[in-house]
Design an enzyme around this catalytic site. Structure first.
Site, PDB file in Angstrom:
ATOM      1  N   ASP A  94       0.820  -1.296   0.071  1.00 25.75           N
ATOM      2  CA  ASP A  94       0.062  -0.084   0.226  1.00 25.75           C
ATOM      3  C   ASP A  94       1.038   1.294   0.240  1.00 25.75           C
ATOM      4  OD1 ASP A  94      -2.090  -1.486   0.057  1.00 25.75           O
ATOM      5  OD2 ASP A  94      -2.800  -1.123   2.160  1.00 25.75           O
TER       6      ASP A  94
ATOM      7  N   TYR B  59       1.897   2.119  -3.398  1.00 24.15           N
ATOM      8  CA  TYR B  59       0.992   2.572  -4.202  1.00 24.15           C
ATOM      9  C   TYR B  59       0.544   4.054  -3.819  1.00 24.15           C
ATOM     10  CZ  TYR B  59      -3.935   3.056  -5.997  1.00 24.15           C
ATOM     11  OH  TYR B  59      -4.902   3.302  -6.352  1.00 24.15           O
ATOM     12  N   ASP B  60       0.504   4.320  -2.490  1.00 26.30           N
ATOM     13  CA  ASP B  60       0.129   5.791  -2.180  1.00 26.30           C
ATOM     14  C   ASP B  60       1.326   6.625  -2.647  1.00 26.30           C
ATOM     15  OD1 ASP B  60      -1.794   4.873  -0.690  1.00 26.30           O
ATOM     16  OD2 ASP B  60      -0.773   4.734   1.259  1.00 26.30           O
TER      17      ASP B  60
ATOM     18  N   SER C 159     -35.999  -6.130 -12.331  1.00 24.12           N
ATOM     19  CA  SER C 159     -35.734  -6.780 -11.192  1.00 24.12           C
ATOM     20  C   SER C 159     -35.923  -8.449 -11.432  1.00 24.12           C
ATOM     21  CB  SER C 159     -36.499  -6.389 -10.068  1.00 24.12           C
ATOM     22  OG  SER C 159     -38.080  -6.456 -10.320  1.00 24.12           O
ATOM     23  N   LEU C 160     -35.802  -9.083 -10.397  1.00 25.08           N
ATOM     24  CA  LEU C 160     -35.915 -10.774 -10.778  1.00 25.08           C
ATOM     25  C   LEU C 160     -37.028 -11.172  -9.930  1.00 25.08           C
ATOM     26  CD1 LEU C 160     -32.028 -11.491  -9.860  1.00 25.08           C
ATOM     27  CD2 LEU C 160     -33.210 -11.336 -12.270  1.00 25.08           C
TER      28      LEU C 160
ATOM     29  N   GLU D 178     -25.075 -17.319 -10.643  1.00 21.50           N
ATOM     30  CA  GLU D 178     -24.070 -16.304  -9.837  1.00 21.50           C
ATOM     31  C   GLU D 178     -24.581 -16.266  -8.600  1.00 21.50           C
ATOM     32  OE1 GLU D 178     -24.611 -12.482 -11.895  1.00 21.50           O
ATOM     33  OE2 GLU D 178     -25.698 -13.677 -13.606  1.00 21.50           O
TER      34      GLU D 178
ATOM     35  N   LYS E 187     -26.343 -14.046  -5.416  1.00 17.84           N
ATOM     36  CA  LYS E 187     -26.946 -12.930  -5.545  1.00 17.84           C
ATOM     37  C   LYS E 187     -26.504 -11.881  -4.403  1.00 17.84           C
ATOM     38  CE  LYS E 187     -31.508 -10.706  -5.814  1.00 17.84           C
ATOM     39  NZ  LYS E 187     -31.016  -9.568  -5.099  1.00 17.84           N
TER      40      LYS E 187
ATOM     41  N   ASP F 119     -25.955  -8.709  -1.921  1.00 18.33           N
ATOM     42  CA  ASP F 119     -26.827  -8.014  -1.186  1.00 18.33           C
ATOM     43  C   ASP F 119     -26.517  -6.643  -1.144  1.00 18.33           C
ATOM     44  OD1 ASP F 119     -29.210  -7.637   0.194  1.00 18.33           O
ATOM     45  OD2 ASP F 119     -28.515  -8.422   1.920  1.00 18.33           O
TER      46      ASP F 119
ATOM     47  N   GLU G 201     -23.720  -4.733  -9.320  1.00 16.51           N
ATOM     48  CA  GLU G 201     -24.261  -4.248  -7.761  1.00 16.51           C
ATOM     49  C   GLU G 201     -23.003  -3.927  -7.223  1.00 16.51           C
ATOM     50  OE1 GLU G 201     -27.039  -5.674  -7.335  1.00 16.51           O
ATOM     51  OE2 GLU G 201     -27.452  -5.929  -5.400  1.00 16.51           O
TER      52      GLU G 201
ATOM     53  N   TYR H 280     -19.526  -5.379  -8.481  1.00 14.80           N
ATOM     54  CA  TYR H 280     -19.551  -6.681  -9.589  1.00 14.80           C
ATOM     55  C   TYR H 280     -20.288  -6.312 -10.357  1.00 14.80           C
ATOM     56  CZ  TYR H 280     -16.650  -9.775  -6.446  1.00 14.80           C
ATOM     57  OH  TYR H 280     -15.618 -10.326  -5.908  1.00 14.80           O
TER      58      TYR H 280
ATOM     59  N   LYS I 202     -29.527 -17.864 -14.896  1.00 13.98           N
ATOM     60  CA  LYS I 202     -29.795 -16.961 -15.893  1.00 13.98           C
ATOM     61  C   LYS I 202     -29.816 -17.935 -17.060  1.00 13.98           C
ATOM     62  CE  LYS I 202     -28.186 -12.449 -14.710  1.00 13.98           C
ATOM     63  NZ  LYS I 202     -27.032 -11.527 -14.408  1.00 13.98           N
TER      64      LYS I 202
ATOM     65  N   LYS J  39     -33.878 -17.623  -3.308  1.00 15.77           N
ATOM     66  CA  LYS J  39     -33.357 -17.020  -2.189  1.00 15.77           C
ATOM     67  C   LYS J  39     -33.039 -18.064  -1.082  1.00 15.77           C
ATOM     68  CE  LYS J  39     -33.992 -12.670  -2.936  1.00 15.77           C
ATOM     69  NZ  LYS J  39     -34.537 -11.554  -2.046  1.00 15.77           N
TER      70      LYS J  39
ATOM     71  N   CYS K 122     -45.913  -3.409  38.112  1.00 20.21           N
ATOM     72  CA  CYS K 122     -45.358  -2.637  36.859  1.00 20.21           C
ATOM     73  C   CYS K 122     -43.933  -2.156  37.173  1.00 20.21           C
ATOM     74  CB  CYS K 122     -46.319  -1.575  36.508  1.00 20.21           C
ATOM     75  SG  CYS K 122     -45.468  -0.389  35.424  1.00 20.21           S
TER      76      CYS K 122
ATOM     77  N   CYS L  54     -43.836   1.759  37.493  1.00 21.14           N
ATOM     78  CA  CYS L  54     -44.606   2.720  38.593  1.00 21.14           C
ATOM     79  C   CYS L  54     -45.230   1.990  39.813  1.00 21.14           C
ATOM     80  CB  CYS L  54     -45.961   3.388  38.067  1.00 21.14           C
ATOM     81  SG  CYS L  54     -47.289   2.268  37.347  1.00 21.14           S
TER      82      CYS L  54
ATOM     83  N   CYS M 256     -50.285  -3.120  32.938  1.00 19.02           N
ATOM     84  CA  CYS M 256     -50.150  -2.218  33.950  1.00 19.02           C
ATOM     85  C   CYS M 256     -51.347  -1.131  33.895  1.00 19.02           C
ATOM     86  CB  CYS M 256     -48.922  -1.259  34.044  1.00 19.02           C
ATOM     87  SG  CYS M 256     -48.994   0.238  35.063  1.00 19.02           S
TER      88      CYS M 256
ATOM     89  N   CYS N   3     -48.371   6.497  34.661  1.00 18.72           N
ATOM     90  CA  CYS N   3     -47.203   5.527  34.784  1.00 18.72           C
ATOM     91  C   CYS N   3     -46.110   6.077  33.741  1.00 18.72           C
ATOM     92  CB  CYS N   3     -47.663   4.091  34.327  1.00 18.72           C
ATOM     93  SG  CYS N   3     -46.094   2.833  33.723  1.00 18.72           S
TER      94      CYS N   3
HETATM   95  N1  5U1 Z   1     -25.907 -11.550  -9.445  1.00 18.79           N
HETATM   96  C1  5U1 Z   1     -27.029 -11.083 -10.208  1.00 18.79           C
HETATM   97  N2  5U1 Z   1     -27.715 -10.263  -9.397  1.00 18.79           N
HETATM   98  N3  5U1 Z   1     -28.427  -9.625 -10.264  1.00 18.79           N
HETATM   99  C2  5U1 Z   1     -29.524  -8.630 -10.009  1.00 18.79           C
HETATM  100  N4  5U1 Z   1     -27.267 -10.875 -11.523  1.00 18.79           N
HETATM  101  C3  5U1 Z   1     -28.316 -10.328 -11.511  1.00 18.79           C
HETATM  102  N5  5U1 Z   1     -29.296  -9.851 -12.753  1.00 18.79           N
HETATM  103  C4  5U1 Z   1     -30.254  -8.862 -12.558  1.00 18.79           C
HETATM  104  C5  5U1 Z   1     -30.443  -8.473 -11.173  1.00 18.79           C
HETATM  105  C6  5U1 Z   1     -31.453  -7.549 -11.124  1.00 18.79           C
HETATM  106  O1  5U1 Z   1     -30.892  -8.777 -13.517  1.00 18.79           O
HETATM  107  C7  5U1 Z   1     -30.938  -9.323 -14.819  1.00 18.79           C
HETATM  108  C8  5U1 Z   1     -31.128 -10.671 -14.956  1.00 18.79           C
HETATM  109  C9  5U1 Z   1     -32.097  -8.660 -15.533  1.00 18.79           C
END
Ligand code: 5U1
Length: 675
Positions: free
Chosen positions: A35, A38-39, A84-85, A116, A118, A120, A176, A226, A293, A317, A411, A414, A429, A435
């Protein structure tokens, strides 16, 4: 060659070198230099750019430190909606998805899926033009999001410029943004040291960091990214599979998750899920499931989309998480209506995405049934946004000499003798507003967001105000002075002024909110709305008989009795008068009951995210048309409004034959309310 030419060359070579180290570090998780080295490179580049500011490139690694704060985020339209999925919560649901896919494609054999984890975190769209990052936007409602370009530029792993020469003219990369666990722990440790509120979980921390108006703050947050897909694509031909796209993304310099697999049959689909589920606790980031997918793009195209999700992908999930921890103590809390609730204080445990320290044990019977004791080891479960619970005590780990918790007869606040009516699970109570615990809780409820919405009046302040006798009733809040507020712990002059202003602002309210704020037993927001609409004024409600009250949709004999009992207490009427004298007001022009109450006996449940309005707004609009909006689906439910990411409620509604409305149907209903 002049001095500036030398500098220009050196700047270019430093930029390239630093970008390569960024890639080694973020994309390949394989740093090649310490590091400190790099700095040093970064400092040299900064010094040269300081000398020759004309040579600063927009994509220079030094430009990742954030820029001037914004007043607000600009809204940007997604040229290709961000979908969304759909979710699957069991093997059977996943198999049903696979059957839908193969049936629609008319295939008898298994097909190939890319699997893959998912993550968070939160979805982000990155637009590159001629290889340069020109815009980053949050998903928002899928059609438009917020322009967070300045913030995203501070995330080291997101390329500001694509690598190589062969990239599309215009490409929108989606993926994400998340906070790795190590960075999250460090961030919260720093917050603790500086006395700030820690983040609840890595996802909230990532979202909070990305939505900072001051990108210099985002730059200090350990965010990662990612890539998992694309939106807009111009001047390039898509490869034939999802897997190949990931290879391209990797070549252009995007971090791609290293846990991807391609599977060719159902057995391996399940195996890939099990493998990731087993690895979950070892991964350096949080995941909440697995995404499948269809790998082949031509098959994806054939399958297409349903409303807001692709037919070719699904998120399987993980089930609710369970963890073991210790019970450090058991306290009893006194609620707003005097309900006495035992609460287990736990050794903090991270489960289902949050750190759990307290868990309700509900009531005396539940306590006895579970026999939770101080010193016990227990299993705590938390699924999604559900309140955490103790599943059971691990009896093999019970130590000697523990004693069964004895439910208090007095209680704890009180000292009044606790009462429990026959057939009721809850002990109470009976001292009401004599109270102090009930006073505190009533004031917290009165000022809460869905009631009078007093911004900045936190629990700690309420506790001090009640403990110091400055506030005995909600009306006392409106008589507080700046001097009194400034005398409270940790209350600076500015906060005192803000609170006085918030109190003043809260005076203009609606009858529904005011009735809800009063905290009449069994009168939640829905019933408060029904009462307000039916009677139209507080005076009319105060004069109502049990028979009148029972005519209100949503009000039965018990609620009617509670309303009568509330207004019969002189103290309550005095508080209401004081509140009005201190300026609390609302407009009494409520909707006439019969005329426009076209949905009057219809029961609605709202689930999932809506894009055109919030669920609260939808609820208010449905209620304004006389509908009753409840929280759970039953045989009595007339309609389930299913927004995005609808889960178990949608399933239940379908199994009970309840009519399911999409958001569009709801909008039509609200615009053309024909019943
Ligand atoms: N890993 C992953 N998360 N995710 C979320 N792949 C992925 N693909 C997504 C979403 C909403 O959407 C496409 C399939 C449309």
């Amino acid at each position: 060659m002049g001095k500036c030419d030398d500098v220009e060359q050196r700047i270019q070579s430093l930029c390239d070198e630093i970008n390569q180290h960024n890639q080694n570090y973020y994309q390949y998780d394989a740093p090649q230099i310490p590091d400190s080295d790099y700095d040093e490179l970064l400092r040299e580049l900064q010094a040269l750019e300081f000398q020759c500011p004309d040579l600063i490139d927009r994509e220079s690694p030094t430009q990742r430190v954030g820029s001037a704060p914004l007043d607000s985020f600009e809204q940007v339209e997604h040229q290709v909606p961000m979908l969304s999925l759909d979710n699957a919560f069991s093997d059977e649901e996943f198999e049903a998805f696979n059957k839908r896919v193969t049936d629609k494609l008319g295939l008898a054999d298994d097909i190939e899926y890319l699997v893959e984890p998912k993550l968070d975190g939160l979805a982000i769209s990155l637009m590159y033009e001629n290889g340069v990052l020109v815009r980053a936007a949050t998903r928002g409602d899928g059609r438009s999001g917020e322009n967070v370009t300045e913030n995203v530029k501070t995330i080291g792993s997101i390329p500001l410029r694509l690598k190589g020469e062969f990239f599309p003219e215009r490409i929108e990369v989606r993926g994400e943004v998340f906070m790795p666990l190590a960075g999250f722990d460090q961030l919260n440790m720093n917050a603790e040291v500086s006395g700030e509120k820690p983040f609840v979980n890595p996802r909230n921390a990532a979202a909070g960091s990305l939505r900072q108006l001051d990108s210099k703050i985002t730059a200090t947050r350990p965010l990662a990214f990612y890539a998992y897909g694309i939106g807009v694509l111009e001047g390039w031909i898509l490869p034939s599979t999802q897997k190949e796209l990931f290879e391209c993304l990797d070549n252009w310099g995007f971090p791609v998750c290293d846990q991807l697999t391609v599977v060719t049959d159902m057995k391996n689909c399940h195996l890939a899920y099990e493998t990731l589920a087993n690895k979950r606790s070892l991964l350096p980031y949080e995941i909440d499931g697995v995404v499948y997918k269809v790998n082949d793009y031509s098959l994806q195209n054939e399958l297409g989309f349903v409303s807001r999700a692709p037919r070719w992908a699904i998120a399987r999930k993980f089930p609710a998480q369970e963890k073991m921890t210790k019970v450090n103590g058991i306290d009893v809390q006194v609620g707003r209506t005097g309900a006495i609730t035992p609460v287990a204080r736990l050794e903090p445990v991270f489960v289902g995405g949050v750190t759990v320290t307290n868990v309700t044990l509900h009531n005396e019977d539940e306590m006895r049934r579970k026999d939770v004791r101080v010193g016990d080891t227990v299993i705590v479960r938390r699924a999604g946004d559900v309140i955490p619970e103790i599943v059971s005590v691990v009896m093999e780990k019970r130590v000697k000499n523990t004693v069964m918790f004895s439910f208090p007869e007095q209680c704890p606040a009180c000292g009044s003798t606790v009462e429990r009516s026959e057939g009721e699970a809850i002990a109470r109570c009976p001292a009401g507003l004599f109270c102090s615990a009930q006073v505190k809780e009533s004031i917290k409820h009165f000022s809460s967001r869905k009631a009078m919405d007093v911004d900045g009046l936190g629990d700690k302040i309420v506790e001090q105000l009640v403990a110091s006798d400055l506030v005995k009733t909600p009306a006392d809040l409106y008589g507080l002075t700046k001097e009194e507020l400034s005398g409270l712990e940790r209350m600076a002059d500015k906060s005192a002024n803000n609170l006085l202003e918030a109190l003043n602002d809260s005076k203009a309210t609606t009858l529904t909110k005011f009735l809800y704020a009063l905290g009449i037993r069994e009168v939640g927001e829905v019933t408060a709305g029904s009462l307000a609409r039916f009677f139209g004024s507080l005076e009319a409600l105060q004069l109502a008989s049990v028979e009148d009250l029972e005519k209100v949709p949503d009000v039965g004999p018990i609620v009617a009795q509670h309303v009568i009992a509330f207004f019969e207490l002189e103290h309550n009427c005095e508080v209401i008068n004081d509140l009005r004298e201190r300026g609390v007001n609302w407009s009494d022009t409520c909707i006439e009951p019969q005329g426009v109450q076209v949905l009057s006996d219809k029961i609605f449940v709202l689930t999932g995210a809506l894009s055109a309005m919030t669920r609260d707004q939808a609820k208010a609009e449905l209620q304004a048309l006389g509908a009753k909006v409840t929280g759970s689906v039953s045989k009595k439910t007339d309609y389930l409004v299913a927004g995005e990411d609808s889960g178990s409620k949608l399933k239940k509604a379908l199994s009970l034959g309840v009519t399911v409305l999409a958001e569009q149907d709801l909008l039509e209903l609200l615009e053309k309310p024909k019943g």
